[in-house]
Design an enzyme around this catalytic site. Structure first.
Site, PDB file in Angstrom:
ATOM      1  N   ASP A  62      92.284  15.568 -41.336  1.00 24.77           N
ATOM      2  CA  ASP A  62      91.018  15.862 -42.010  1.00 24.77           C
ATOM      3  C   ASP A  62      90.083  14.709 -41.686  1.00 24.77           C
ATOM      4  O   ASP A  62      90.291  13.581 -42.149  1.00 24.77           O
ATOM      5  CB  ASP A  62      91.242  15.986 -43.521  1.00 24.77           C
ATOM      6  CG  ASP A  62      89.957  16.317 -44.266  1.00 24.77           C
ATOM      7  OD1 ASP A  62      88.858  16.117 -43.702  1.00 24.77           O
ATOM      8  OD2 ASP A  62      90.050  16.766 -45.423  1.00 24.77           O
ATOM      9  N   VAL A  63      89.048  14.970 -40.902  1.00 23.52           N
ATOM     10  CA  VAL A  63      88.192  13.877 -40.418  1.00 23.52           C
ATOM     11  C   VAL A  63      87.355  13.233 -41.521  1.00 23.52           C
ATOM     12  O   VAL A  63      86.747  12.191 -41.311  1.00 23.52           O
ATOM     13  CB  VAL A  63      87.264  14.333 -39.262  1.00 23.52           C
ATOM     14  CG1 VAL A  63      88.068  14.779 -38.055  1.00 23.52           C
ATOM     15  CG2 VAL A  63      86.281  15.403 -39.715  1.00 23.52           C
ATOM     16  N   TYR A 154      72.591  20.768 -43.141  1.00 24.66           N
ATOM     17  CA  TYR A 154      73.162  20.789 -41.783  1.00 24.66           C
ATOM     18  C   TYR A 154      72.287  19.964 -40.842  1.00 24.66           C
ATOM     19  O   TYR A 154      72.774  19.141 -40.064  1.00 24.66           O
ATOM     20  CB  TYR A 154      73.269  22.239 -41.307  1.00 24.66           C
ATOM     21  CG  TYR A 154      73.947  22.415 -39.967  1.00 24.66           C
ATOM     22  CD1 TYR A 154      75.319  22.273 -39.834  1.00 24.66           C
ATOM     23  CD2 TYR A 154      73.203  22.728 -38.822  1.00 24.66           C
ATOM     24  CE1 TYR A 154      75.944  22.436 -38.605  1.00 24.66           C
ATOM     25  CE2 TYR A 154      73.822  22.899 -37.587  1.00 24.66           C
ATOM     26  CZ  TYR A 154      75.194  22.755 -37.481  1.00 24.66           C
ATOM     27  OH  TYR A 154      75.819  22.920 -36.258  1.00 24.66           O
ATOM     28  N   LYS A 158      73.262  16.541 -38.736  1.00 27.07           N
ATOM     29  CA  LYS A 158      73.227  16.470 -37.270  1.00 27.07           C
ATOM     30  C   LYS A 158      72.235  15.404 -36.791  1.00 27.07           C
ATOM     31  O   LYS A 158      72.471  14.761 -35.765  1.00 27.07           O
ATOM     32  CB  LYS A 158      72.901  17.853 -36.691  1.00 27.07           C
ATOM     33  CG  LYS A 158      74.002  18.885 -36.935  1.00 27.07           C
ATOM     34  CD  LYS A 158      75.325  18.466 -36.295  1.00 27.07           C
ATOM     35  CE  LYS A 158      76.400  19.525 -36.405  1.00 27.07           C
ATOM     36  NZ  LYS A 158      77.677  19.114 -35.771  1.00 27.07           N
TER      37      LYS A 158
HETATM   38  P1  NDP Z   1      84.193  26.406 -35.626  1.00 27.45           P
HETATM   39  O1  NDP Z   1      83.909  26.658 -37.065  1.00 27.45           O
HETATM   40  O2  NDP Z   1      84.523  27.559 -34.758  1.00 27.45           O
HETATM   41  O3  NDP Z   1      85.335  25.301 -35.505  1.00 27.45           O
HETATM   42  C1  NDP Z   1      85.238  24.145 -36.283  1.00 27.45           C
HETATM   43  C2  NDP Z   1      86.502  23.347 -36.111  1.00 27.45           C
HETATM   44  O4  NDP Z   1      86.399  22.171 -36.925  1.00 27.45           O
HETATM   45  C3  NDP Z   1      87.753  24.082 -36.548  1.00 27.45           C
HETATM   46  O5  NDP Z   1      88.790  23.792 -35.646  1.00 27.45           O
HETATM   47  C4  NDP Z   1      88.046  23.472 -37.915  1.00 27.45           C
HETATM   48  O6  NDP Z   1      89.425  23.568 -38.161  1.00 27.45           O
HETATM   49  C5  NDP Z   1      87.569  22.036 -37.699  1.00 27.45           C
HETATM   50  N1  NDP Z   1      87.256  21.322 -38.924  1.00 27.45           N
HETATM   51  C6  NDP Z   1      86.408  21.679 -39.898  1.00 27.45           C
HETATM   52  N2  NDP Z   1      86.415  20.773 -40.886  1.00 27.45           N
HETATM   53  C7  NDP Z   1      87.303  19.812 -40.510  1.00 27.45           C
HETATM   54  C8  NDP Z   1      87.761  18.616 -41.105  1.00 27.45           C
HETATM   55  N3  NDP Z   1      87.316  18.210 -42.301  1.00 27.45           N
HETATM   56  N4  NDP Z   1      88.663  17.866 -40.447  1.00 27.45           N
HETATM   57  C9  NDP Z   1      89.118  18.256 -39.237  1.00 27.45           C
HETATM   58  N5  NDP Z   1      88.736  19.376 -38.630  1.00 27.45           N
HETATM   59  C10 NDP Z   1      87.841  20.155 -39.264  1.00 27.45           C
HETATM   60  O7  NDP Z   1      82.906  25.634 -35.090  1.00 27.45           O
HETATM   61  P2  NDP Z   1      82.276  25.517 -33.605  1.00 27.45           P
HETATM   62  O8  NDP Z   1      83.336  25.356 -32.613  1.00 27.45           O
HETATM   63  O9  NDP Z   1      81.256  26.573 -33.458  1.00 27.45           O
HETATM   64  O10 NDP Z   1      81.484  24.154 -33.790  1.00 27.45           O
HETATM   65  C11 NDP Z   1      81.981  22.915 -33.317  1.00 27.45           C
HETATM   66  C12 NDP Z   1      80.897  21.877 -33.490  1.00 27.45           C
HETATM   67  O11 NDP Z   1      79.742  22.295 -32.774  1.00 27.45           O
HETATM   68  C13 NDP Z   1      80.457  21.699 -34.940  1.00 27.45           C
HETATM   69  O12 NDP Z   1      80.197  20.336 -35.182  1.00 27.45           O
HETATM   70  C14 NDP Z   1      79.163  22.503 -35.020  1.00 27.45           C
HETATM   71  O13 NDP Z   1      78.314  22.010 -36.013  1.00 27.45           O
HETATM   72  C15 NDP Z   1      78.613  22.295 -33.634  1.00 27.45           C
HETATM   73  N6  NDP Z   1      77.691  23.337 -33.211  1.00 27.45           N
HETATM   74  C16 NDP Z   1      78.042  24.661 -33.266  1.00 27.45           C
HETATM   75  C17 NDP Z   1      77.126  25.621 -32.898  1.00 27.45           C
HETATM   76  C18 NDP Z   1      77.416  27.070 -32.989  1.00 27.45           C
HETATM   77  O14 NDP Z   1      76.481  27.883 -32.838  1.00 27.45           O
HETATM   78  N7  NDP Z   1      78.677  27.485 -33.166  1.00 27.45           N
HETATM   79  C19 NDP Z   1      75.762  25.253 -32.424  1.00 27.45           C
HETATM   80  C20 NDP Z   1      75.522  23.831 -32.388  1.00 27.45           C
HETATM   81  C21 NDP Z   1      76.458  22.931 -32.775  1.00 27.45           C
HETATM   82  P3  NDP Z   1      90.100  23.492 -39.620  1.00 27.45           P
HETATM   83  O15 NDP Z   1      89.241  24.326 -40.523  1.00 27.45           O
HETATM   84  O16 NDP Z   1      91.457  24.018 -39.376  1.00 27.45           O
HETATM   85  O17 NDP Z   1      90.097  22.035 -39.985  1.00 27.45           O
END
Ligand code: NDP
Length: 258
Positions: A62-63, A154, A158
């Site tokens: 958990d980051v 959000y 960012k």
């Molecule tokens: P997803 O929701 O598909 O994936 C997010 C990932 O982060 C999951 O693997 C989740 O896994 C993990 N995560 C969430 N909270 C935690 C935590 N506290 N500790 C560790 N892991 C965590 O998101 P995307 O792949 O779409 O997004 C990835 C990044 O890109 C994010 O930072 C997002 O803000 C950014 N982004 C996304 C866009 C989009 O349109 N999708 C556009 C611009 C930026 P788990 O819940 O199992 O921990």
């Protein structure tokens, strides 16, 4: 392979952009530590990489929790001795009109999108500096560079991670480490699926209408694919990218022009 002998930690590696980044880095020769909270998802990603002939391990983390990030470093070192690349892709999104934005939503988004990269960077940077080579890539967003309606928390989170990127990049510039951000527009991932679900639930629109409204805001009329973001991340990690430092690279098809 350009990243042979390098090890990368990819937070948020269980799905979406993080999973695509893990695959792209592995195909360039890096060993991968796939990190997120859900063990089943990160194990699936790591097992797929191993089945394709790469070196990979899944480590739950958990980051937002400093002890959990310290444990991630220890597990990563036990598996692969050192960590050369950190990709902060763990993140969360939500949308609420500012007047109804709660302290809880604010704290939750700042914790994962800004404090998470802070904790991970502070934990993994010393080893990179000691070895004189490192790459940190933060997955920010176009929301880190401009404001928009209903996403104040959000957007603030960012902007924070881009500020963090720029300042740490300045500090580590002489030490062989680069720190950059990539800033995608809407990407075709579960996060965007969940945003569509929220729009449908809150507005009563159909899913097709909700998607059409999102696509209307994109210059190319399409969602960016996770592999396109991964392509930029991989490029930033290679040796020849050593001069690119402190940048926020936009991947949105040209919506946000410099
Ligand atoms: P997803 O929701 O598909 O994936 C997010 C990932 O982060 C999951 O693997 C989740 O896994 C993990 N995560 C969430 N909270 C935690 C935590 N506290 N500790 C560790 N892991 C965590 O998101 P995307 O792949 O779409 O997004 C990835 C990044 O890109 C994010 O930072 C997002 O803000 C950014 N982004 C996304 C866009 C989009 O349109 N999708 C556009 C611009 C930026 P788990 O819940 O199992 O921990």
């Amino acid at each position: 392979m350009p990243l042979d002998g390098r090890t990368a930690v990819v937070t948020g590696g269980g799905r979406g952009i993080g999973a695509a980044v893990a695959g792209a880095l592995a195909r360039r020769g890096a060993s991968i530590i796939v990190a997120a909270r859900s063990a089943d998802r990160i194990e699936r990603v790591a097992n797929d990489l191993i089945a394709a002939g790469h070196r990979a391990w899944a480590v739950t983390c958990d980051v937002t929790d400093a002890d959990s990030v310290t444990a991630l470093l220890e597990r990563a070192r036990a598996h692969a001795q050192h960590v050369d690349i950190l990709v902060n892709s763990a993140g969360a999104a939500d949308s609420t009109p500012f007047e109804r934005l709660t302290r809880d939503e604010w704290d939750r988004l700042l914790a994962v999108n800004a404090t998470g990269p802070f904790l991970c960077m502070q934990t993994f940077l010393p080893g990179m500096v000691e070895r004189g080579w490192g790459r940190i890539v933060n997955i920010a967003s176009v929301a880190g560079l401009t404001g928009a309606r209903y996403i104040a928390a959000y957007t603030a989170s960012k902007h924070a991670v881009i500020g963090l990127t720029r300042s740490v990049a300045a500090e580590v510039a002489p030490r062989g480490v680069t720190v950059n951000a990539v800033c995608p527009g809407y990407v075709d991932t579960p996060m965007t699926d969940e945003s569509l679900d929220r729009i449908v639930a809150k507005t009563g629109r159909s899913r097709e209408d909700a998607l059409a409204a999102i696509l209307d805001t994109t210059p190319q009329g399409r969602l960016i694919q996770p592999e396109e973001v991964a392509h930029a991340v991989v490029a930033l990690c290679e040796d020849d990218a050593r001069g690119i430092n402190g940048q926020a690279i936009v991947i949105d098809g040209g919506g946000l022009l410099a």
